[in-house]
Every structure is written in structure tokens, then in C-alpha cells.
Design a protein around this motif. Structure first.
Motif, PDB file in Angstrom:
ATOM      1  N   GLY A  87       0.863  -1.173   0.000  1.00 20.95           N
ATOM      2  CA  GLY A  87       0.000   0.000   0.000  1.00 20.95           C
ATOM      3  C   GLY A  87       0.899   1.222   0.000  1.00 20.95           C
ATOM      4  N   TYR A  88       0.306   2.413  -0.120  1.00 24.18           N
ATOM      5  CA  TYR A  88       1.115   3.630  -0.096  1.00 24.18           C
ATOM      6  C   TYR A  88       0.326   4.742   0.562  1.00 24.18           C
ATOM      7  CZ  TYR A  88       4.871   6.766  -1.505  1.00 24.18           C
ATOM      8  OH  TYR A  88       5.926   7.625  -1.480  1.00 24.18           O
ATOM      9  N   ASP A  89       0.927   5.364   1.576  1.00 28.43           N
ATOM     10  CA  ASP A  89       0.318   6.487   2.279  1.00 28.43           C
ATOM     11  C   ASP A  89       0.855   7.776   1.647  1.00 28.43           C
ATOM     12  OD1 ASP A  89      -0.371   8.557   4.017  1.00 28.43           O
ATOM     13  OD2 ASP A  89      -0.314   7.248   5.774  1.00 28.43           O
ATOM     14  N   ILE A  90       0.044   8.428   0.823  1.00 26.79           N
ATOM     15  CA  ILE A  90       0.502   9.618   0.105  1.00 26.79           C
ATOM     16  C   ILE A  90       0.833  10.749   1.066  1.00 26.79           C
ATOM     17  CG2 ILE A  90      -0.190  11.414  -1.544  1.00 26.79           C
ATOM     18  CD1 ILE A  90      -1.724   9.318  -3.068  1.00 26.79           C
ATOM     19  N   SER A  91       0.048  10.889   2.136  1.00 25.53           N
ATOM     20  CA  SER A  91       0.292  11.985   3.074  1.00 25.53           C
ATOM     21  C   SER A  91       1.649  11.852   3.758  1.00 25.53           C
ATOM     22  CB  SER A  91      -0.818  12.046   4.119  1.00 25.53           C
ATOM     23  OG  SER A  91      -0.818  10.886   4.931  1.00 25.53           O
ATOM     24  N   ARG A  92       2.128  10.603   3.919  1.00 26.63           N
ATOM     25  CA  ARG A  92       3.433  10.369   4.544  1.00 26.63           C
ATOM     26  C   ARG A  92       4.520  10.026   3.529  1.00 26.63           C
ATOM     27  NH1 ARG A  92       3.605   5.979   8.687  1.00 26.63           N
ATOM     28  NH2 ARG A  92       1.986   4.908   7.489  1.00 26.63           N
ATOM     29  N   SER A  93       4.129   9.905   2.268  1.00 32.54           N
ATOM     30  CA  SER A  93       5.073   9.553   1.198  1.00 32.54           C
ATOM     31  C   SER A  93       5.853   8.292   1.554  1.00 32.54           C
ATOM     32  CB  SER A  93       6.034  10.714   0.918  1.00 32.54           C
ATOM     33  OG  SER A  93       5.336  11.868   0.541  1.00 32.54           O
ATOM     34  N   ARG A  94       5.115   7.244   1.912  1.00 25.27           N
ATOM     35  CA  ARG A  94       5.776   6.026   2.360  1.00 25.27           C
ATOM     36  C   ARG A  94       4.895   4.804   2.090  1.00 25.27           C
ATOM     37  NH1 ARG A  94      10.185   5.239   4.779  1.00 25.27           N
ATOM     38  NH2 ARG A  94      10.437   7.494   5.034  1.00 25.27           N
ATOM     39  N   ARG A  95       5.550   3.688   1.730  1.00 30.27           N
ATOM     40  CA  ARG A  95       4.826   2.431   1.574  1.00 30.27           C
ATOM     41  C   ARG A  95       4.359   1.920   2.934  1.00 30.27           C
ATOM     42  NH1 ARG A  95       7.811  -1.265  -3.086  1.00 30.27           N
ATOM     43  NH2 ARG A  95       7.837   0.354  -4.691  1.00 30.27           N
ATOM     44  N   VAL A  96       3.194   1.295   2.914  1.00 35.43           N
ATOM     45  CA  VAL A  96       2.614   0.729   4.127  1.00 35.43           C
ATOM     46  C   VAL A  96       2.169  -0.693   3.820  1.00 35.43           C
ATOM     47  CG1 VAL A  96       1.882   2.971   5.034  1.00 35.43           C
ATOM     48  CG2 VAL A  96       0.338   1.675   3.539  1.00 35.43           C
ATOM     49  N   GLU A  97       1.633  -1.361   4.825  1.00 35.10           N
ATOM     50  CA  GLU A  97       1.178  -2.733   4.628  1.00 35.10           C
ATOM     51  C   GLU A  97       0.135  -2.798   3.521  1.00 35.10           C
ATOM     52  OE1 GLU A  97      -0.748  -6.448   7.205  1.00 35.10           O
ATOM     53  OE2 GLU A  97      -0.313  -4.515   8.157  1.00 35.10           O
ATOM     54  N   GLY A  98       0.262  -3.770   2.669  1.00 35.66           N
ATOM     55  CA  GLY A  98      -0.618  -3.880   1.519  1.00 35.66           C
ATOM     56  C   GLY A  98      -1.651  -4.974   1.658  1.00 35.66           C
ATOM     57  N   VAL A  99      -2.039  -5.530   0.516  1.00 31.26           N
ATOM     58  CA  VAL A  99      -3.105  -6.531   0.487  1.00 31.26           C
ATOM     59  C   VAL A  99      -2.732  -7.650  -0.485  1.00 31.26           C
ATOM     60  CG1 VAL A  99      -4.904  -4.848   1.023  1.00 31.26           C
ATOM     61  CG2 VAL A  99      -4.321  -5.324  -1.372  1.00 31.26           C
ATOM     62  N   ARG A 100      -3.489  -8.733  -0.421  1.00 29.29           N
ATOM     63  CA  ARG A 100      -3.370  -9.805  -1.418  1.00 29.29           C
ATOM     64  C   ARG A 100      -4.501  -9.634  -2.425  1.00 29.29           C
ATOM     65  NH1 ARG A 100      -1.933 -15.944  -0.152  1.00 29.29           N
ATOM     66  NH2 ARG A 100       0.044 -14.830   0.034  1.00 29.29           N
ATOM     67  N   ILE A 101      -4.148  -9.651  -3.700  1.00 33.01           N
ATOM     68  CA  ILE A 101      -5.128  -9.529  -4.773  1.00 33.01           C
ATOM     69  C   ILE A 101      -5.286 -10.897  -5.435  1.00 33.01           C
ATOM     70  CG2 ILE A 101      -5.670  -8.429  -6.976  1.00 33.01           C
ATOM     71  CD1 ILE A 101      -3.994  -6.073  -6.132  1.00 33.01           C
ATOM     72  N   THR A 102      -6.516 -11.281  -5.703  1.00 35.50           N
ATOM     73  CA  THR A 102      -6.782 -12.518  -6.429  1.00 35.50           C
ATOM     74  C   THR A 102      -7.512 -12.191  -7.730  1.00 35.50           C
ATOM     75  OG1 THR A 102      -8.880 -12.856  -5.267  1.00 35.50           O
ATOM     76  CG2 THR A 102      -6.910 -13.872  -4.315  1.00 35.50           C
ATOM     77  N   LEU A 103      -7.247 -12.978  -8.744  1.00 37.84           N
ATOM     78  CA  LEU A 103      -7.846 -12.780 -10.062  1.00 37.84           C
ATOM     79  C   LEU A 103      -8.761 -13.966 -10.372  1.00 37.84           C
ATOM     80  CD1 LEU A 103      -8.000 -11.105 -12.656  1.00 37.84           C
ATOM     81  CD2 LEU A 103      -6.006 -12.371 -13.497  1.00 37.84           C
TER      82      LEU A 103
END
Length: 200
Positions: A87-103
Motif C-alpha cells: 500500500g502507499y500512504d501519500i500523506s506520509r510519502s511512504r509504503r505501508v502494509e498492503g493486500v493480497r489480490i486474487t484474479l
């Protein structure tokens, strides 16, 4: 998945043109997951990050984004059916914990972001690209929608958002021209939705 790999819909276009809203509609109504390419921005203190004329990182330069990681994530998702993304926190300009995507079988994945067009050639070479759309409106409409969004989300200080927005307004024709040259079709959000419905 490997038998029908051309499952990526690239949704690029100027910031604020409606890419995210289109992707949300495709996810909710057609079941197509979204891979948010803006989550692959570099951290704000990364020495590779280019600086702009306003004295802040130039988030509109493709060098501010990890294209190789984004391409790898898309290929993994299409060929295996799932992938973990940041994930990405634009206000902090930093990557954060993301998610798993399934197709899901038979679905397309929408690769959405302002730099998505930069992946068009590589996706086509790998047999992953289904279509590429440059989502656009008239420049002043895009300016107003972008500013309203950025102020609501408190992405940056208001003065910075206005100055950046005006700079993007002036640059928008060149942005669209560049993305079309990379292989994307210029299209309004409504036209893109109708084209997506025909792919079902």
C-alpha cells in the motif's frame, strides 16, 4: 490462468481524470480486481526520487515509481491468480502494509495509475495486455476534480496542491500525447465502461 494470459487492462491518464473511479466501478459491477500502480511509488526519502521545480519530490516523473516491481506483480497475478502488493500512504510519502489480490477465472485485472502506460509495451511483449486506455476529460474539469479529491484526502498542504494542480493543467495535453504514443487509446470514463462491458 496461463492458457489465457492477456488479462490486463491498463488504465492510465492524467491525475484526477477518473481512473480510480472507473476501476472501482469495474471491480464492483464486473468483479475485475484493481492493481493500484500508484502504490509502487518510492518512499519520500529514497535517494532515487527525482525533485521538481517546487522544491518537493516530483511525483509526476516516472522515475518516482518502481516500474519493475509493478510489472512483476502484474505478471505474477495473471499467471498464478494471486499476488501480494504494497500500500502507499501519500500523506506520509511512504509504503505501508498492503493486500493480497486474487484474479477470478475469466476476469480481467485493471492496472490503474498515472504511469500505467509505461508498462504497455512490456505487458504486450509478455502476452499479458488485453487493452490500454488513456482516461481523459477536458483539462479544467480534470483540474477541478483532482483538486477536490486531493483537498478531501489531505494529500499535501493546500498551497502545494493548487500549485501542483495548475502545473498539471498546463502539462495535461503533453501527458495525454505521451501516453497515447506509448500505446494507450484516449477515452472518456463513459466510453471505457462501455468498452469493458463488451469484453464480458
Amino acid at each position: 490462468m496461463s492458457e489465457h494470459p492477456a488479462r490486463v487492462i491498463v488504465a492510465c491518464g492524467p491525475s484526477g481524470a477518473g481512473k480510480s473511479r472507473l476501476a472501482d466501478r469495474l471491480r464492483h459491477e464486473l468483479g475485475w480486481p484493481t492493481l493500484r500502480l500508484d502504490d509502487f511509488y518510492l518512499d519520500g526519502d529514497d535517494p532515487r526520487l527525482p525533485m521538481g521545480d517546487l522544491g518537493v519530490p516530483d511525483w509526476d516523473d516516472p522515475a518516482s515509481w518502481d516500474a519493475d516491481a509493478a510489472l512483476t506483480a502484474l505478471e505474477t497475478l495473471v499467471r498464478t491468480g494471486e499476488v501480494d502488493v504494497p500500500g502507499y500512504d501519500i500523506s506520509r510519502s511512504r509504503r505501508v502494509e498492503g493486500v493480497r489480490i486474487t484474479l477470478p477465472p475469466g476476469a480481467f485485472v485493471v492496472a490503474e495509475g498515472i504511469f500505467a502506460a509505461e508498462l504497455t509495451a512490456a505487458l504486450r511483449e509478455r502476452g499479458l495486455l488485453a487493452q490500454a486506455w488513456c482516461v481523459r476529460r477536458t483539462p479544467w474539469v480534470t483540474f477541478a476534480l483532482r483538486l477536490a479529491r486531493d483537498l478531501k484526502e489531505r494529500r499535501k498542504p493546500p498551497v502545494t496542491l493548487v500549485r501542483r494542480g495548475l502545473a498539471l493543467r498546463r502539462a495535461e495535453p503533453a501527458i495525454v500525447e505521451h501516453q497515447v504514443a506509448l500505446g494507450a487509446t484516449p477515452i472518456t470514463p463513459g466510453e471505457a465502461w462501455r468498452r469493458a462491458a463488451d469484453l464480458r
